[in-house]
Design a protein around this motif. Structure first.
Motif, PDB file in Angstrom:
ATOM      1  N   TYR A 244     -10.265  -1.849   0.525  1.00  0.00           N
ATOM      2  CA  TYR A 244      -9.688  -2.730   1.546  1.00  0.00           C
ATOM      3  C   TYR A 244     -10.694  -3.077   2.640  1.00  0.00           C
ATOM      4  CZ  TYR A 244      -5.288  -2.080  -0.792  1.00  0.00           C
ATOM      5  OH  TYR A 244      -4.305  -2.081  -1.747  1.00  0.00           O
TER       6      TYR A 244
ATOM      7  N   TYR B 203      -8.491   3.889  -1.446  1.00  0.00           N
ATOM      8  CA  TYR B 203      -8.090   3.004  -0.343  1.00  0.00           C
ATOM      9  C   TYR B 203      -9.285   2.697   0.562  1.00  0.00           C
ATOM     10  CZ  TYR B 203      -3.057   3.179  -1.216  1.00  0.00           C
ATOM     11  OH  TYR B 203      -1.810   3.031  -1.760  1.00  0.00           O
TER      12      TYR B 203
ATOM     13  N   VAL C  34      -3.194   7.460   4.480  1.00  0.00           N
ATOM     14  CA  VAL C  34      -3.115   7.880   3.080  1.00  0.00           C
ATOM     15  C   VAL C  34      -2.798   9.359   2.959  1.00  0.00           C
ATOM     16  CG1 VAL C  34      -4.399   8.094   0.921  1.00  0.00           C
ATOM     17  CG2 VAL C  34      -4.621   6.026   2.292  1.00  0.00           C
TER      18      VAL C  34
ATOM     19  N   ARG D 233       0.825  -1.208   0.000  1.00  0.00           N
ATOM     20  CA  ARG D 233       0.000   0.000   0.000  1.00  0.00           C
ATOM     21  C   ARG D 233       0.863   1.263   0.000  1.00  0.00           C
ATOM     22  NH1 ARG D 233      -5.207  -1.384   3.971  1.00  0.00           N
ATOM     23  NH2 ARG D 233      -4.940  -3.649   3.953  1.00  0.00           N
TER      24      ARG D 233
ATOM     25  N   GLU E  69      -7.684   4.800   7.923  1.00  0.00           N
ATOM     26  CA  GLU E  69      -7.251   4.883   6.523  1.00  0.00           C
ATOM     27  C   GLU E  69      -6.792   6.282   6.136  1.00  0.00           C
ATOM     28  OE1 GLU E  69      -7.860   6.525   2.780  1.00  0.00           O
ATOM     29  OE2 GLU E  69      -9.502   6.575   4.226  1.00  0.00           O
TER      30      GLU E  69
END
Length: 508
Positions: free
Chosen positions: A391, A387, A403, A365, A399
């Motif tokens: 997932y 993302y 990110v 990732r 998340e």
């Protein structure tokens, strides 16, 4: 006395969740609902939707068996209101309830929706986490840099995990240096798979009918969907994979999807497992001598370090965090993130695996799909939404900081002191992807050169004003400036030509 609605969300599948502790079995009604708003605010992977719906149904059945009065709304119920707020109001109307108890959701979107309800909704802190919002804010207050390593040390002291008195076990806090071995020749384990039962099969049929156009393969489906199965998956990891987890946690192999990773994050984030039982099991393996310190420390750091730290950042930074874009990146997300149609072997492998399993490990990732997006200047909000969609373990509280902050540096350095970028050499060292790639990782420019190579240098050149004085990047800028004018020009031209082809929809 009128009943109260006790709301349980799909990622709150814990018997001791705060809202249940505040409730009264003789008075209150527990509400759980599969709603279109939650299933569709991003195009979630079908495996994620199926996992949550199946786990919710089993959790609700257990609560009912334990004596709770339940209102459970399935997605295909003709009276389904389509939203959490709508379902609360529908059940209130049917039961004369006038207030709701909830555990604080993990996304500002839902927190706001509950705050704006026309009835009182009492949101209790989600104390399944080690660090509360107030505790994180107290740790962060007055610090010039919010570095995870120092937060992690506080969590180690707080829990006593891997501590020898007031000193870290083994004399070091962090054994990351020992956890960077390239891929081994073969893998001798796999995560525990579970055969779908009748409840899961019913959900799979529903998801297949309603979400057949979403990115991702629904079947084969093998996830745990209740607490007992999740605990079996934990025991299997501790016995079969944890001993080698540390050595190979950063490695990537084209033919191996899971290596020695735990594949427990989806269960932990949904509430089927707790951070405490996972970390205690790992620490016990070290104490018994069945797993080495570098593996156990690295694993525990991901849970009480990175996971708790990311949640702290998300709630401290506030609802606008996902809109941050300090680098001004605005390129559209390439279509190959959805269809895997790219000639870059590393990208194709990571995306194909994501489509098949709703899973890729942290280096895939961060240093493959995330690294490429950052080097290519892709809009970080689009990357964030991808993302979040693809997932099975993705919830915005964990998340988004990974990110927006760690992967895309869009928060300007709150999470990381420098961007996580690399050329093709890192991927070549840590994987076997490059061996079968159409591009040559040893070639730096031109149509046959690895795109990560020239995109890396073009990124540094593009953002020299921001990163040129960063001490952690000084050596790379010195290397860039030692290149001849012709070589630098060829590098920039190669990057621009590649990005132009990509933006035009060519298969790059």
């Amino acid at each position: 006395m009128k009943p109260r609605i006790i709301l349980i969300l799909g990622d709150q599948l814990s018997p001791d969740i705060a809202a249940l502790r505040e409730a009264d079995k003789t008075r209150d009604i527990v509400l759980m609902a599969e709603v279109a708003d939650e299933a569709g605010y991003v195009p979630h992977h079908p495996k994620k939707i199926a996992f949550l719906f199946a786990a919710m149904r089993k959790f609700a059945a257990n609560l009912e068996a334990d004596g709770w009065r339940m209102r459970y709304t399935k997605l295909d119920d003709p009276d389904n209101a389509g939203s959490i707020s709508g379902e609360i109001l529908r059940v209130c109307e049917a039961t004369s309830a006038e207030e709701c108890f909830a555990t604080e959701p993990g996304e500002f979107r839902l927190i706001t929706a509950l705050e704006e309800m026309p009835i009182p909704v009492h949101q209790f802190p989600d104390d399944r986490f080690l660090c509360s919002h107030a505790e994180f804010d107290a740790w962060a207050e007055g610090r010039k840099e919010l570095r995870m390593e120092y937060f992690y040390r506080e969590m180690r002291r707080k829990t006593g995990l891997l501590m020898d008195g007031d000193k870290p076990e083994g004399g070091k806090w962090n054994y990351d240096h020992d956890n960077r071995k390239p891929p081994p020749g073969s893998i001798d384990t796999a995560p525990m798979h579970f055969t779908p039962d009748d409840v899961v099969e019913e959900v799979l049929d529903l998801v297949a009918a309603r979400f057949d156009n979403n990115f991702g393969d629904l079947r084969p489906f093998w996830f745990a969907t209740d607490i007992g199965q999740a605990r079996r998956a934990l025991s299997h990891f501790i016995s079969h994979a944890l001993p080698q987890f540390g050595d190979y946690q950063d490695a990537m192999m084209g033919g191996e999807k899971f290596l020695y990773h735990s594949i427990l994050s989806m269960y932990l984030n949904a509430g089927l497992l707790t951070w405490h039982e996972i970390c205690e099991a790992a620490a016990e393996a070290y104490a018994k001598g069945t797993a080495p310190l570098n593996a156990v420390e690295g694993f525990i750091r991901q849970i009480i370090g990175w996971r708790e730290y990311m949640r702290g950042i998300y709630f401290r930074e506030g609802p606008d965090y996902t809109q941050r874009n300090v680098l001004g990146h605005d390129r559209a997300l390439p279509e190959f993130y959805w269809d895997g149609q790219t000639q870059m072997a590393c990208m194709a492998s990571a995306i194909d695996q994501t489509r098949e399993e709703a899973y890729a490990h942290h280096i895939q990732r961060l240093m493959v799909t995330g690294n490429f997006a950052l080097l290519a200047g892709i809009d970080p909000h689009a990357v964030h939404e991808w993302y979040l969609a693809v997932y099975a373990d993705a919830y915005e509280w964990v998340e988004a900081p990974n990110v927006i902050g760690m992967s895309q540096f869009a928060d300007g350095g709150i999470v990381g002191s420098k961007p996580y970028v690399s050329g093709g050499n890192y991927i070549n060292k840590m994987s076997d992807y490059c061996k079968g790639c159409r591009y040559d990782v040893k070639v730096k420019t031109g149509e046959d050169g690895c795109p990560f190579n020239y995109l890396y240098w073009a990124f540094l050149h593009r953002h020299r004003d921001r990163f040129g004085k960063n001490p952690r990047m000084a050596q790379m800028y010195r290397t860039w400036m030692r290149m001849s004018d012709e070589k630098r020009s060829d590098t920039i031209d190669s990057a621009e030509a590649f990005l132009s082809r990509m933006s035009a929809g060519e298969r790059v």
